[in-house]
Write a protein that holds these residues in place. Structure first.
Motif, PDB file in Angstrom:
ATOM      1  N   ALA C 119       0.965  -1.377   0.261  1.00 14.86           N
ATOM      2  CA  ALA C 119       0.064  -0.212   0.382  1.00 14.86           C
ATOM      3  C   ALA C 119       0.879   1.349  -0.031  1.00 14.86           C
ATOM      4  CB  ALA C 119      -0.498  -0.453   0.989  1.00 14.86           C
ATOM      5  N   TYR C 120       2.447   0.803   0.637  1.00 15.89           N
ATOM      6  CA  TYR C 120       2.855   2.570   0.549  1.00 15.89           C
ATOM      7  C   TYR C 120       3.077   2.815  -0.858  1.00 15.89           C
ATOM      8  CZ  TYR C 120       7.141   4.643   1.365  1.00 15.89           C
ATOM      9  OH  TYR C 120       8.440   5.366   1.180  1.00 15.89           O
ATOM     10  N   GLY C 121       4.328   1.951  -1.932  1.00 13.52           N
ATOM     11  CA  GLY C 121       3.878   1.831  -2.485  1.00 13.52           C
ATOM     12  C   GLY C 121       3.084   2.505  -4.215  1.00 13.52           C
ATOM     13  N   LEU C 201      -6.918  -1.857   2.626  1.00 15.97           N
ATOM     14  CA  LEU C 201      -7.079  -1.954   4.120  1.00 15.97           C
ATOM     15  C   LEU C 201      -6.210  -0.164   4.455  1.00 15.97           C
ATOM     16  CD1 LEU C 201      -8.210  -4.545   6.338  1.00 15.97           C
ATOM     17  CD2 LEU C 201     -10.035  -2.160   5.646  1.00 15.97           C
ATOM     18  N   PHE C 202      -4.623  -0.324   4.064  1.00 14.96           N
ATOM     19  CA  PHE C 202      -3.836   0.136   4.757  1.00 14.96           C
ATOM     20  C   PHE C 202      -3.850   1.375   3.686  1.00 14.96           C
ATOM     21  CE2 PHE C 202      -0.872  -3.185   7.124  1.00 14.96           C
ATOM     22  CZ  PHE C 202      -0.479  -2.091   8.054  1.00 14.96           C
ATOM     23  N   ARG C 203      -4.099   0.864   2.193  1.00 14.46           N
ATOM     24  CA  ARG C 203      -3.976   2.252   0.740  1.00 14.46           C
ATOM     25  C   ARG C 203      -4.828   3.414   1.546  1.00 14.46           C
ATOM     26  NH1 ARG C 203      -3.382   4.945  -3.165  1.00 14.46           N
ATOM     27  NH2 ARG C 203      -5.391   5.346  -4.467  1.00 14.46           N
ATOM     28  N   SER C 204      -6.506   2.607   2.161  1.00 14.48           N
ATOM     29  CA  SER C 204      -7.625   3.648   2.452  1.00 14.48           C
ATOM     30  C   SER C 204      -6.604   4.457   3.874  1.00 14.48           C
ATOM     31  CB  SER C 204      -8.367   3.171   2.529  1.00 14.48           C
ATOM     32  OG  SER C 204      -8.908   2.817   4.083  1.00 14.48           O
ATOM     33  N   TYR C 205      -6.130   3.379   4.411  1.00 12.95           N
ATOM     34  CA  TYR C 205      -5.382   4.803   5.749  1.00 12.95           C
ATOM     35  C   TYR C 205      -3.922   5.887   5.222  1.00 12.95           C
ATOM     36  CZ  TYR C 205      -2.880   5.673   9.993  1.00 12.95           C
ATOM     37  OH  TYR C 205      -2.289   5.970  11.602  1.00 12.95           O
ATOM     38  N   TYR C 206      -3.039   5.362   4.129  1.00  9.78           N
ATOM     39  CA  TYR C 206      -2.212   6.149   3.752  1.00  9.78           C
ATOM     40  C   TYR C 206      -2.322   7.140   2.927  1.00  9.78           C
ATOM     41  CZ  TYR C 206       0.749   2.882   5.406  1.00  9.78           C
ATOM     42  OH  TYR C 206       2.012   1.670   6.582  1.00  9.78           O
ATOM     43  N   LYS C 207      -4.138   7.141   2.418  1.00  9.10           N
ATOM     44  CA  LYS C 207      -4.047   7.967   1.216  1.00  9.10           C
ATOM     45  C   LYS C 207      -4.293   9.234   2.625  1.00  9.10           C
ATOM     46  CE  LYS C 207      -7.964   7.491  -1.078  1.00  9.10           C
ATOM     47  NZ  LYS C 207      -8.640   6.658  -1.556  1.00  9.10           N
ATOM     48  N   ASN C 208      -4.466   9.139   3.454  1.00  9.54           N
ATOM     49  CA  ASN C 208      -5.079  10.851   4.106  1.00  9.54           C
ATOM     50  C   ASN C 208      -3.874  11.103   4.817  1.00  9.54           C
ATOM     51  OD1 ASN C 208      -7.593  10.589   3.504  1.00  9.54           O
ATOM     52  ND2 ASN C 208      -8.128   8.642   4.953  1.00  9.54           N
ATOM     53  N   MET C 209      -2.696  10.177   5.187  1.00  9.95           N
ATOM     54  CA  MET C 209      -1.456  10.561   5.367  1.00  9.95           C
ATOM     55  C   MET C 209      -1.285  12.089   4.569  1.00  9.95           C
ATOM     56  SD  MET C 209       1.270   8.218   6.213  1.00  9.95           S
ATOM     57  CE  MET C 209       1.326   7.324   7.947  1.00  9.95           C
ATOM     58  N   ASN C 210      -0.446  13.064   5.131  1.00 15.25           N
ATOM     59  CA  ASN C 210      -0.027  13.952   5.245  1.00 15.25           C
ATOM     60  C   ASN C 210       1.067  13.829   3.735  1.00 15.25           C
ATOM     61  OD1 ASN C 210       0.897  16.737   4.646  1.00 15.25           O
ATOM     62  ND2 ASN C 210       1.113  17.137   6.739  1.00 15.25           N
ATOM     63  N   ILE C 211       0.711  14.129   2.446  1.00 18.88           N
ATOM     64  CA  ILE C 211       1.729  14.159   1.418  1.00 18.88           C
ATOM     65  C   ILE C 211       2.702  14.603   2.027  1.00 18.88           C
ATOM     66  CG2 ILE C 211       2.162  13.984  -1.082  1.00 18.88           C
ATOM     67  CD1 ILE C 211      -1.186  13.557  -0.929  1.00 18.88           C
ATOM     68  N   GLU C 212       2.767  15.935   2.091  1.00 21.55           N
ATOM     69  CA  GLU C 212       3.611  17.303   2.858  1.00 21.55           C
ATOM     70  C   GLU C 212       4.889  16.131   3.320  1.00 21.55           C
ATOM     71  OE1 GLU C 212       2.531  20.831   3.300  1.00 21.55           O
ATOM     72  OE2 GLU C 212       2.166  21.171   1.249  1.00 21.55           O
ATOM     73  N   PRO C 234       6.309   3.726  11.594  1.00 22.22           N
ATOM     74  CA  PRO C 234       5.316   4.343  13.221  1.00 22.22           C
ATOM     75  C   PRO C 234       4.488   4.729  12.788  1.00 22.22           C
ATOM     76  CG  PRO C 234       8.174   5.155  12.554  1.00 22.22           C
ATOM     77  CD  PRO C 234       7.800   4.064  11.206  1.00 22.22           C
ATOM     78  N   LEU C 235       4.418   5.650  12.224  1.00 18.88           N
ATOM     79  CA  LEU C 235       2.676   5.969  11.902  1.00 18.88           C
ATOM     80  C   LEU C 235       1.966   5.448  11.633  1.00 18.88           C
ATOM     81  CD1 LEU C 235       3.446   9.989  10.132  1.00 18.88           C
ATOM     82  CD2 LEU C 235       2.934   9.403  13.123  1.00 18.88           C
TER      83      LEU C 235
END
Lengths: 340, 379, 319
Positions: C119-121, C201-212, C234-235
């Motif tokens: 999902a991170y990739g 599931l992880f993708r939906s979480y990472y999508k909302n992470m602060n891209i900046e 860690p996050l």
């Protein structure tokens, strides 16, 4: 002309300070790589698919590979097997040299398959609708600003954490003819007893009821998330407009739950297609109670009990196509809404 | 050593079959140690430009040079560029100390002791020395801003990029940080590219400002030059608050004629205009003065509609007598008594007017500056 | 601890908005017949949801005659109380419980980790939209595939093409029964089919992470791998909780793959659900007391996980 606007800073002040720090360990900027074959392929891939395609590959590729092999590769393989005549024990395996649609012809003429398809259809639709309705009612009740909301929610969702096998054991006992809770409760109001699992015309609905018990908590959770996303002023505006509570829900709130309904239905339908575990555990065997045979159980029975591998694969493909008819439109819907 | 040069860079986004040109052939050079502010309305391509310099956005065509090297294909992590983001983008699970060390740990071979020393030194110049053990969510907005700045300063990069770094602060803190940033930049003398939509920041902070609109560079020059000698109508309109007054006029001989007024031109003006006859007439509000009666040829009768007292000055909205739909804004001294409905005259001095080509928007004539001779004399 | 309180407050706010207004009516609320009715309905539903479990529990504690002679939902009376079913069920299932844990725990952890990395990739990758959408669609569809469609190939794959028994020789030398080959196959299979849901599931979480924030780390000189290791991983702790719990329940509860990959219920490597599916059925009819005890024992781990982490569980479902 430009010189008349005095620059605020004199440039000759600049020192070589930044150079010194660079010397004590600053980054040496990576030189440009000479594009070799690898570099060129990489550029080409990046240009085709977008930036970072190659750089991010080590992260998603292993997962993609596993999924591609186990899910999509296996489905293709299954399709090929369904075109053979593979059956029986032994290590010989399917004969891939002679592929035809014989098994499909057989399936479309097999009353078991037709019967199972109808049952599957009834199960999917009946189960999905009842579960959605029950889940929505639960969500509306729980969302009324009640005390101990978390406790109520936890209890309603509890069956969802159980295995199909466990649920089947519980409901086998609930539906027991002589001593089951269902018949005893009905007895107090003068009904029954009913042979829930033995009577062919009602057994499927008994199964749907049990599955609704297990999954309505899930629908509730999805609907609650949807309800919580509706701003409070929607309720207030409807109140101010003089709508009655029922009208408010019907006209203002429920239409806004379309997204929740769609995602919940897809998940529930697919669960229903897979209801094999429950039916298997009801009887501890491959042949579920008469009247509840669905494609999922028929497929496993043909393949693993009767060792008609090719025929089982054929039924599996039919089941897969049914699932695709549900998932496909859902994926397009998600794509249109930019969720992909 | 670290001159940053953008050589006709272009960015095209694809949205389905549509092509959107976000940045269109922009060329500019930021000298070593210079503070360049890139300003423009939202969607003008200023952030995209910055992100291309940072390596966060690919370059469709053109070249970016840092010193003598083209850095188009250098990954952002290897560019030795630091950036301050609008959201500060602090790492929420790390303390201030860890936030500031992160870049040094990832991009240099410094030992832990050296990193610690550098972080502490930078933190104390930034006035965040006593916050080092806190996490971002325990800091106020202003403190987070300082940490974000400190995090980029500590790396001592070749170039600083700042993407609207002050826009999340309240007005007072913003003014304070503005001066502080300027002081820091001057002290560190690092080449800086600063993106903002706030023209106060543009006017006060930059050595030069670059004004972008719809992906195109409109003008790049010192703030005062942009203000007094705008290259086109867009710049004239964008810089200055309240904005310049514009009127469509036609030139007829040595007069400018509009339905609102007829403005006679002196001979020295006429020479600037060439053959163009379809013009836009511009005058800044502070150059309009209000007099009791129209007594000179550049006085026009007007009626006061609204007076906005700002304390030090009054912004007066008027319309030309007989044209209630027209509008002209004047800034006059805070003590000049003007009241609503009052009939008076607006004096529009000829030295202060700007004239633009109505078709192209290009400036044909900018105001004369009294200081022109004065500055010349001192040089 | 403050979070649930806040939530309750906001609910109170809303009920104030819908039912009454102001402070005084809020006091009156307690005597409101509407609300009394509401709670009665809610409690009735609680009874409905708990009834099968309650009936199962009391039945499991009765003797065989007790099961037949007393009401199914009434507690065992004196003389008919017996823990024999629990003891017998535990005897039969203990091996299965251990086996279930042996494959479900590693499978859960590994599929969650692979999902997170993938999902991170995907989140980092700045691809053209249609390719990315196609890619994600493959993952989403992978969640919903009926496993029947891959069953025969998976069986063929493990029995004819990937014979891993030889690879596991060290285990056999340690005295592990060779039946456990099947369990390893089951584990790998569970991992593979768990990847799509974990990734999404992880993708939906990472999508909302602060891209900046990720971009800042890039400019700070960190490579993609370092960013994952030092920033994203860690996050991700809250999402790991969600995914681990959801995935553990799924794998523990799944019967289908166990049924076709494990030789038989009597195999040394049989997981709990497989043993349970055949429990209590014998020549002389059904032993419901034993079945109920077995069902409860099998369900205990997932119920425990669920009760402890019900918030995370429902978040996993709602995503």
């Amino acid at each position: 002309m430009r010189d008349i606007f005095a620059r605020r800073k004199s440039d000759d002040e600049s020192t070589d300070r930044s150079d010194e720090t660079r010397a004590d360990g600053g980054v040496a900027r990576a030189g440009r790589e000479k594009p070799g074959v690898v570099g060129r392929t990489r550029r080409a891939l990046d240009r085709r698919f977008g930036e970072d395609f190659v750089e991010s590959a080590p992260f998603w590729f292993p997962a993609f590979l596993l999924m591609a092999l186990f899910v999509y590769g296996a489905i293709l393989w299954n399709l090929v097997i369904s075109l053979t005549d593979y059956e029986g024990f032994g290590l010989a395996g399917p004969d891939y040299s002679n592929l035809d649609f014989e098994m499909y012809v057989r399936a479309f003429n097999d009353s078991n398959v037709i019967n199972a398809s109808i049952n599957t259809f009834v199960l999917v639709i009946g189960f999905t609708l009842t579960t959605l309705v029950v889940g929505l009612l639960l969500a509306l009740l729980v969302d009324r600003g009640i005390r101990f909301e978390n406790t109520f929610r936890t209890i309603y969702l509890l069956p969802m954490s159980l295995s199909f096998v466990v649920t089947a054991q519980f409901w086998l006992w609930m539906y027991n003819y002589d001593n089951g809770v269902v018949n005893i409760v009905l007895g107090t109001i003068g009904l029954g007893p009913i042979d829930w699992l033995g009577n062919q015309s009602i057994v499927l609905w008994a199964v749907i009821f049990a599955l609704t018990w297990q999954f309505s908590g899930y629908a509730m959770v999805v609907y609650l998330a949807g309800l919580r996303a509706i701003p409070d002023d929607n309720y207030e505006a409807a109140m101010v407009d003089g709508a009655s509570t029922v009208k408010m829900y019907w006209r203002v709130i429920i239409p806004q739950l379309k997204g929740a309904t769609i995602s919940a239905s897809v998940v529930l339908m697919v669960f229903a297609l897979k209801a094999f575990d429950f039916l298997y555990a009801l009887v501890s065997g491959y042949r579920p109670p008469a009247g509840t045979d669905i494609l999922a159980t028929l497929m496993v029975r043909e393949a693993y009990q009767n060792t008609n591998w090719a025929y089982g694969s054929t039924i599996a493909i039919i089941l897969f196509v049914m699932a695709l008819l549900i998932i496909g439109p859902y994926l397009i819907y998600q794509f249109r809404r930019d969720n992909l | 050593m670290a001159e940053l040069e953008l050589d006709s860079i272009t960015k095209v986004f694809h949205d389905g079959d549509e092509e959107i040109v976000a940045v269109d052939d922009v060329s500019l050079t930021i000298e070593d140690g210079e503070f360049l502010v890139v300003v423009g309305p939202s969607g003008c391509g200023k952030s995209t430009t910055l992100r291309m310099v940072a390596g966060l956005e690919s370059i469709t065509s053109g070249a970016i040079r840092l010193g003598d090297d083209v850095i188009n294909d250098v990954k952002s992590q290897d560019r030795d560029i630091a950036m301050v983001f609008q959201s500060y983008a602090l790492y929420p699970h790390m303390t201030v100390q860890e936030n500031m060390s992160f870049g040094l740990e990832e991009s240099t071979g410094l030992s832990d002791d050296e990193i610690g020393a550098r972080v502490e030194e930078t933190a104390s110049t930034m006035g965040i020395g006593d916050l080092l053990e806190r996490r971002p969510d325990e800091l106020s907005g202003g403190q987070q801003q300082r940490v974000a700045l400190g995090r980029s300063i500590v790396r001592d990069p070749e170039v600083f990029l700042m993407d609207e770094p002050l826009s999340n602060l309240d007005a007072k803190l913003r003014a304070q940080m503005r001066t502080e940033l300027q002081r820091l930049q001057e002290e560190l003398d690092v080449t800086t590219m600063y993106v903002t939509h706030d023209q106060t920041e543009a006017m006060t902070m930059g050595d030069r400002i670059a004004i972008l609109n719809e992906g195109e560079l409109q003008q790049i020059s010192s703030p005062l030059e942009c203000y007094h000698a705008p290259a086109n109508r867009f710049v004239a309109d964008f810089i200055g608050e309240p904005g310049m007054n514009f009127f469509d006029v036609d030139r007829e001989g040595d007069e400018l004629v509009s339905e609102l007024f007829t403005y006679p031109l002196s001979d020295w003006m006429v020479d600037d205009l060439g053959d163009t006859s379809e013009l836009v007439f511009g005058i800044r509000p502070e150059d309009v003065s209000l007099v009791d009666v129209a007594s000179a040829e550049h006085d026009f009768e007007a009626v006061v509609e609204v007076v906005e007292p700002m304390g030090d000055e009054n912004t007066v909205h008027l319309h030309f007598a007989g044209h209630p739909d027209s509008s002209i804004v004047a800034s006059v001294g805070g003590l000049q008594n003007v009241s609503q409905g009052e009939e008076l005259a607006a004096h529009i001095p000829e030295e202060a007017i700007h004239l633009f080509d109505r078709q192209t928007g290009k400036v044909l004539h900018n105001r004369r500056l009294d200081s022109e001779e004065a500055v010349d004399a001192t040089l | 601890m403050t979070k649930p309180d806040l939530k309750d407050d906001s609910n109170d706010e809303r009920s104030k908005g819908t039912a009454d207004g102001g402070r005084l009516p809020r006091l009156r609320k307690r005597f409101d017949y509407h609300r009394l009715g509401l709670y009665a309905v809610l409690l009735g539903i609680v009874a409905f949801y708990l009834a099968p479990i309650e009936a199962g529990l009391v039945t499991s504690l009765k003797t065989r005659t007790g099961v037949i002679e007393t009401l199914p939902m009434s507690p065992p009376i004196y003389g008919e109380f017996s823990t024999a079913s629990w003891i017998a069920a535990f005897d039969t299932l203990s091996r299965g419980l251990l086996n279930s844990a042996l494959y479900a725990v590693p499978a859960t952890v590994i599929s969650a980790f692979i999902g997170s990395v993938a999902a991170y990739g995907l989140t980092q990758a700045n691809w053209k939209r249609r390719y990315k959408a196609t890619f994600l669609a493959l993952f989403v569809a992978g969640i919903f595939i009926p496993y029947q469609a891959v069953l025969v190939p998976v069986t063929r794959f493990w029995s004819n093409y990937a014979q891993i028994e030889g690879l596991l020789t060290p285990l056999w030398l340690l005295g592990v029964d060779r039946d456990y080959t099947d369990l390893v196959e089951l584990m790998i299979t569970s991992i593979a089919y768990g990847i799509p849901i974990c990734t999404i599931l992880f993708r939906s979480y990472y999508k909302n992470m602060n891209i900046e924030m990720i971009e800042a780390a890039r400019l700070d000189g960190a490579s993609l791998r370092r960013i994952y290791r030092r920033i994203v991983l860690p996050l991700s702790t809250p999402m790991f909780a969600v995914v681990l719990i959801y995935q553990f329940t799924q794998i523990w509860n799944d019967l289908l793959f166990a049924l076709v990959l494990i030789q038989s219920t009597s195999s040394d490597a049989a997981p709990a659900v497989l043993i349970l599916s055949g429990l209590g059925v014998s020549q002389e009819g059904m032993n419901f007391s034993l079945q109920m005890a077995g069902a409860l024992i099998t369900a205990l781990p997932t119920i425990a996980v669920y009760v402890m982490f019900s918030e995370e569980f429902s978040e996993g479902l709602a995503t």
